[in-house]
Design a protein around this motif. Sequence first.
Motif, PDB file in Angstrom:
ATOM      1  N   GLY B 236       0.817  -1.212   0.000  1.00 51.78           N
ATOM      2  CA  GLY B 236       0.000   0.000   0.000  1.00 51.78           C
ATOM      3  C   GLY B 236       0.849   1.261   0.000  1.00 51.78           C
ATOM      4  N   GLU B 237       1.918   1.249   0.750  1.00 55.09           N
ATOM      5  CA  GLU B 237       2.805   2.425   0.786  1.00 55.09           C
ATOM      6  C   GLU B 237       3.402   2.707  -0.590  1.00 55.09           C
ATOM      7  OE1 GLU B 237       4.186   1.640   5.428  1.00 55.09           O
ATOM      8  OE2 GLU B 237       5.648   1.441   3.784  1.00 55.09           O
ATOM      9  N   ARG B 238       3.813   1.621  -1.243  1.00 55.76           N
ATOM     10  CA  ARG B 238       4.400   1.788  -2.578  1.00 55.76           C
ATOM     11  C   ARG B 238       3.359   2.281  -3.583  1.00 55.76           C
ATOM     12  NH1 ARG B 238      10.034   1.584  -3.081  1.00 55.76           N
ATOM     13  NH2 ARG B 238      10.822   0.244  -1.430  1.00 55.76           N
ATOM     14  N   VAL B 239       2.141   1.743  -3.476  1.00 55.95           N
ATOM     15  CA  VAL B 239       1.085   2.147  -4.403  1.00 55.95           C
ATOM     16  C   VAL B 239       0.749   3.621  -4.206  1.00 55.95           C
ATOM     17  CG1 VAL B 239      -1.368   1.874  -4.955  1.00 55.95           C
ATOM     18  CG2 VAL B 239       0.076  -0.133  -4.704  1.00 55.95           C
ATOM     19  N   ASP B 240       0.637   4.017  -2.944  1.00 56.03           N
ATOM     20  CA  ASP B 240       0.323   5.428  -2.676  1.00 56.03           C
ATOM     21  C   ASP B 240       1.416   6.334  -3.229  1.00 56.03           C
ATOM     22  OD1 ASP B 240      -2.005   4.677  -1.508  1.00 56.03           O
ATOM     23  OD2 ASP B 240      -1.252   4.770   0.553  1.00 56.03           O
ATOM     24  N   LYS B 241       2.656   5.909  -3.042  1.00 54.27           N
ATOM     25  CA  LYS B 241       3.779   6.696  -3.543  1.00 54.27           C
ATOM     26  C   LYS B 241       3.726   6.776  -5.080  1.00 54.27           C
ATOM     27  CE  LYS B 241       8.801   6.976  -3.030  1.00 54.27           C
ATOM     28  NZ  LYS B 241       9.998   6.291  -2.526  1.00 54.27           N
ATOM     29  N   LEU B 242       3.411   5.638  -5.675  1.00 49.33           N
ATOM     30  CA  LEU B 242       3.325   5.584  -7.134  1.00 49.33           C
ATOM     31  C   LEU B 242       2.224   6.509  -7.652  1.00 49.33           C
ATOM     32  CD1 LEU B 242       3.648   4.351 -10.005  1.00 49.33           C
ATOM     33  CD2 LEU B 242       2.337   2.395  -9.234  1.00 49.33           C
TER      34      LEU B 242
END
Lengths: 731, 318
Positions: B236-242
Amino acid sequence: MRLFLMCIALIFSASWAFCAAPNDDKVTLTINATCVADSTLTDPHGLSMKDKITAILSERAVYRIVAVEGGLLDLELINHSNTVKISGGGTYKDPIESRSWTYIAGKPATNNVQGGVSIDTLHGTGKIFIEDFMAAIGAKASPEDVQAGSAYGEAGMTFGTATGESFPSQTLFESNESFLKGLYFTFDPKSKHISAGGQANYKLTRKSEDGYYIGSGKLNVSYQVQSGLPPAGPMVVLIPKGDYKKWLPRAKGPNTPGNAITFGIELRVPKGEKAKEKTAQFEIELLDTSRHPGTTMNSPWTGVDPDLKILRVNNPALLKISPDGQTAKTAKGLKSATITVSSFDGAAMGKLSVLARIDGEDTVLTAQLDSHVTEVSIPYDLDGNTIADAWEEANDVLGKPLDTDEDAEPQGDRNNGDGLTLWEEYRGFLEDGKYIRTDPKKKDLFICDLIGGRSKKGINRFAALTKLDVHHSLTVDELNYTRIINRNRSEDSPHVVDQHGLLMEKFTKDKEDYDGWAVEAPDARGVLDDLGTPKSTTRIILAHNLSDKITKNLGKGVTKTYEYFTPVVAHELLHACNVRHHGEVDIKVYWKSKTVDGKKVLFEYERIEDCSQPEKGYPIKAYIGEDSNSKYNPEDPLWDTPFPIVLGVYCGQHSGNEDCVMRYDISQAAFSGGGGRFCLFWEGQEPVGQGLCTSSDGTGVNDPGRKPGSRYYHAAKGNCADQICVNDLYH
Amino acid sequence: MLKMRCIKHLLSIFMAIWMMAALSSCSCGDENKKTGATSEPAATTPSPGSMEQTPAEIQPKEEPGQLVISSSADTGADLYASWPLIISANLWRKIPVPDDQGQTPGVSPVTLKAKSGSWREALVLEVRNAAGDIVAWPFHPVNQPDESLSLGVEDSANAYWWLDPSETQALPEGKYAVHVSFKPDMMDGLPAYIALDRFYLTIEKEPKPLDPALESAKQYQMADFFLFKGDAKAAGERVDKLLAADPENIGGLSLKSKLLASEGKNLEAINVLGDALTIHYRKYPNADPPLGLLHQRSEVLKALAPKPVKVDGSSPSN
């Protein structure tokens, strides 16, 4: 129009004699041959004609034995005598007139020698030859102003048919196999004298389609051959280690031979000479060695080194080998040796020649193979067309032009061929470093699959559905950035079209295109062209997130699990082989609820921008599956935001045979009439096709007789099996 | 003279094909007529045999429904060191080919059973460098407990291995051949021959700095990797960052939807997929429909089936 009925009979008899006074260097050949032809023509208008001609040859020829090479006698004609007698005649009659004529010789009855002979003393075999002696002498009709000559023409035709060696493969006339066999004779090669003879007979019968014309002809030849023991000296014989006539060159890397062929070299001395006294040094040379670019049609390397080489590693006993591997020498004092020639190209071709320098003498002898040629073709290629005869025979293409491209299976769109000529299929390809030749009767498709894993199952499905020969393990280098699979060629290589392979890959690092696409290639103008044969598809991109299987609720409590990724792979590959969707008219719409008179109503919009425009859209009812008695509630929060919908329509992408991989299965709604939509999210989902349709007829949910009705009806295109084309010459 | 007259006469009378055949026969005859000594082949020829040398790469004959193990890199054929790597092996069976009589042989499911533990533990993942030498990489297998595997022609099964970004960072650049096979002594029921598809993995250094497209791709792969490992939080953190940097990243929206659905937020998940579809249609107006997104949405919709009403507006249960 007057119809002629002709009847021709041709009888041709001859007799040969092959004589030589014992203990001298002469060969005597005696031939007696008779050719008789006749013809009759009778038509219903009262015309009739009969014609007949006879020619008799008697000939005696004496030859001097000039030399012996590999057992073959080199003969020089020193004298001959012959006579040819012409006789016959005919009649012609029609309602107005009638004529008759007779035939006589057109030239003096003695002429050039009409026969010949070849003799192989090594194997004790020989063959005689005979010219068309009737044509050599000619014939005249008397009187000259009559319409004579049909029997004469038939005689020539019979002669040509009997002696034409390529003719037995045709079926128009009687086989001449027996006649040709009769021209061969045998004798004991150990005997001091040759005394042999034989006879050959041929009969030709013809009849016109209307039955008015009937013809027949006969050619009879008898002969005798006599000779003394031919003089013989030392000679070199090449003896294949294995079946030379079946050997085919193979390829691998630029410095790694694909395979090799080995010959024994033997010094043979004439009968009566002491073998121990003769030794030699052998000089070996490869002549006319091919230098095709690369090693196969698609090898990553493109050098033009010789395709056949003599390598040190396979020939440790040789004294010297040239740097290019084209010449070598053995040590002196040998009675025998071996030579191994390595192949570096699937179409490697050359000639092996060996000289023997007899120690202590100046004699230089040309080496021979048992098959009596002074240079040995590698591989065996009697017709000299640069394709090994063994491959031509195995694939039933002997005698066909090298640029033939007639692969007929699978039939597809009826365009034969796969863009690869006979020579290119023979030369072969590299597939993941492995050498392959392809079948000239079956269409091939080449793929560089950078996805691997489960995509292989999809390729297997594609191959099973299309019946194409699919070569799917090409490396990036083997496919090449050009994707031209038959790119390694010189200007004179037999070539018809630049044939392309396909590239399959996952999404790239810098893009998130992760769904199934066949990406079109720009045409010569740089414009994206319509999909067609492999040249038109730059690459095939497949989703990484498609599931292997999918379960569908088909309605009325029926669920079914389908393979999913596999047919998607087949679908995209079929696009690259000229196969289209079942139709192209499905539409994308948006559903969103709108408050009308204080009540929520479901609306359909053509564009997402319209969803916020009060004057846009039109109200719809979304029925549950295909049950028009119940619908989904417009109050549901699902419809509060624009909801993209694929709306299937008649003759669109979802039409036609429901079990075809080219049919879409993602329609979420269909027209129900009266502003209604059958809503297929949860109930009545589309089945997933696994096969390949052979007609445009709607089946299953599209069956015209289905209740409550055909969803999308017959396909606008359909019949996908008949669209398949891999040949870049077309589309 | 007479011969010429004769030929003209025949031409005027005979059917074209007949005449062509006649001319053809005469031509063949002329070419083959020889006098005196020639190098004509002998009537007898050496007996045939087999000289085509057996190539090392010839494979055993395949059985109907041949078992195949096809390996792949789910993270792509080109890998930047320091990006995650997921290798998969797909076990499947070839579609039987009809024989000369057009009969397709029936194929029964094959059952493979590990002598102990899971069948996946009996798989060997082999990586070779360009020189052909086997290299040892610290792969982590994804273990699942199933002891046996039954495969029909329509079935397939997968096994996975992975390397963390910190582990791929240490891998030398180059091209590697990867394939997966069974340890025969650890399995029961293996056929005599299993076809193996290898694939090539190219490892390169990560370019620095990453351009925005590559940065998005890296975040996407990291998020997907964490989701593969079951770490929804990190994913989720990576997706939000993306999505913060690239709001229209379709892959990112797809992952976002997956994460929302895994939390039971199905309506939100549907709406995110609706956005992804809209973007897809706008970006690629002539492309085939995005099957992945559409089926992902279908799966979420299963959990969100809205209640129907009768056409007259009442509830069907009333």
